[in-house]
Design an enzyme around this catalytic site. Sequence first.
Site, PDB file in Angstrom:
ATOM      1  N   ARG A  34       6.154   8.901   4.075  1.00 11.64           N
ATOM      2  CA  ARG A  34       6.461   8.352   5.716  1.00 11.64           C
ATOM      3  C   ARG A  34       7.832   8.376   6.337  1.00 11.64           C
ATOM      4  NH1 ARG A  34       2.241   3.492   4.515  1.00 11.64           N
ATOM      5  NH2 ARG A  34       0.265   4.448   5.816  1.00 11.64           N
ATOM      6  N   LYS A 203     -12.787   0.431  -1.604  1.00 10.17           N
ATOM      7  CA  LYS A 203     -13.918  -0.493  -1.518  1.00 10.17           C
ATOM      8  C   LYS A 203     -14.781  -0.104  -0.333  1.00 10.17           C
ATOM      9  CE  LYS A 203     -10.946  -3.636  -0.736  1.00 10.17           C
ATOM     10  NZ  LYS A 203     -10.421  -4.777  -0.211  1.00 10.17           N
ATOM     11  N   GLY A 356      -2.871   6.569   3.432  1.00  6.87           N
ATOM     12  CA  GLY A 356      -1.669   6.400   2.503  1.00  6.87           C
ATOM     13  C   GLY A 356      -1.891   6.870   1.087  1.00  6.87           C
ATOM     14  N   GLY A 380      -5.404   3.446   7.455  1.00  4.11           N
ATOM     15  CA  GLY A 380      -6.200   2.043   8.504  1.00  4.11           C
ATOM     16  C   GLY A 380      -6.360   2.533  10.041  1.00  4.11           C
TER      17      GLY A 380
END
Length: 404
Positions: A34, A203, A356, A380
């Site tokens: 990043r 998840k 990520g 996200g």
Amino acid sequence: MKGLDSLAVAGRVVLLRADLNVPLDGTTITDDGRIRASLPTINKLRKRGAKVLIIAHLGRPKGDSYADRAAGGPSLAPVAARLSELLGAPVPLATDVAGDSAKAVAAALADGDVAMLENIRFEPAETSKDPAERAALAARLAALGQAYVGDGFGALHRKHASVYDLPALLPHAAGDLVEAEVKVLERLDEPARPYVVVLGGAKPSDKLAVIANLLGRADRILIGGGMSYTFLAAKGYEVGNSLLEADRIDEVRKVMADAEARGVELVLPVDLVGAARFAPDAEHDVYPADAFPADREGVDMGPATRALFTAKLADAATVFWNGPVGVFEFPAFAAGTRAVAEAISALPGFTVVGGGDSAAAVRRLGLPEDGFSHISTGGGASLEYLEGATLPGLAALAEPDPAS
Ligand code: ADP
Ligand code: MG
């Protein structure tokens, strides 16, 4: 949305919101992707004579404040040090976000210099749900500079003071990274077919909304990793001690029924690596997905699933991959993630990695980054865009400049 080139920056303090939220092991950066992805915009601003003052967050400070910093909370110091190495120039770091130190650091900038504010999340107002609290912080930040550049793609889905409220107060533009990321996502809105999506990660609750939206777009969705166990449980299979979100089983069943009704192929693992415990050296074996032992924990996909996923990717013209399909951080359980990454890199089509941890996996497994058309810096944010949501930070950048 205004691009960097149409923003006046020379001689001005430009507040650059970047996403420098890198994984750390203690104070050692384990993947600086990043930071490197932010360099083009930083260098462009320097070249154009801006005084670059970077706003970024790191981790999730506890107790939300400077007390956490005093207690060794996530300071941006390692990031400033790495950025300085990559730029070959000093990068001073303020000890606060918008206080006396920040003011002094801003005042000391010469044209072409770069400095950073301390972790924006040391200010609880950054993430506050109260617009007045966020506005107050945004005003303090705005007082530090004369222009704003939004280049923190990975934070654009957050309605945070430095992402959403601050651009309204200053002449602003999107940075090159944000523009490049958005262009890729737009291309995924009208994909060349077959469009195959691979979803993994921990998840399903994180990703059920995106799956629901992708059912209207993708031709095939391959589900692996921690989220696959809830799907397997929804089919009535034993999943042992694997990650399971029992309260999502009904929702998962609905997704499976929707997929069938719409003719979207949902592909689940057919065999799993089951470990005796969650540890890098745990004893482990391969089990059929429909005969998984109750005392084992799924940590990777098995060889038959690696072959199945590879085959299901082979004809893809467009691929979006989010989420490692096993606990790749442990080398013994990285084979599934490696197989997926290799299968995707072998394709000639348009291939995007978002997330990520997925991006970190590609680099940590030593796979060439140029095997993919694009490796996104924001999991996200990409997922929320693909869900069809409006990203608050993107909406804010699209607003006209404030009247001066
Ligand atoms: P991304 O950051 O790419 O969006 P996520 O954050 O959703 O990905 O998930 C990444 C994590 O999922 C990794 O730390 C990986 O260890 C974990 N994971 C993948 N497969 C499994 C599994 N079978 N069991 C437990 N954790 C898993
Ligand atoms: Mg992640």
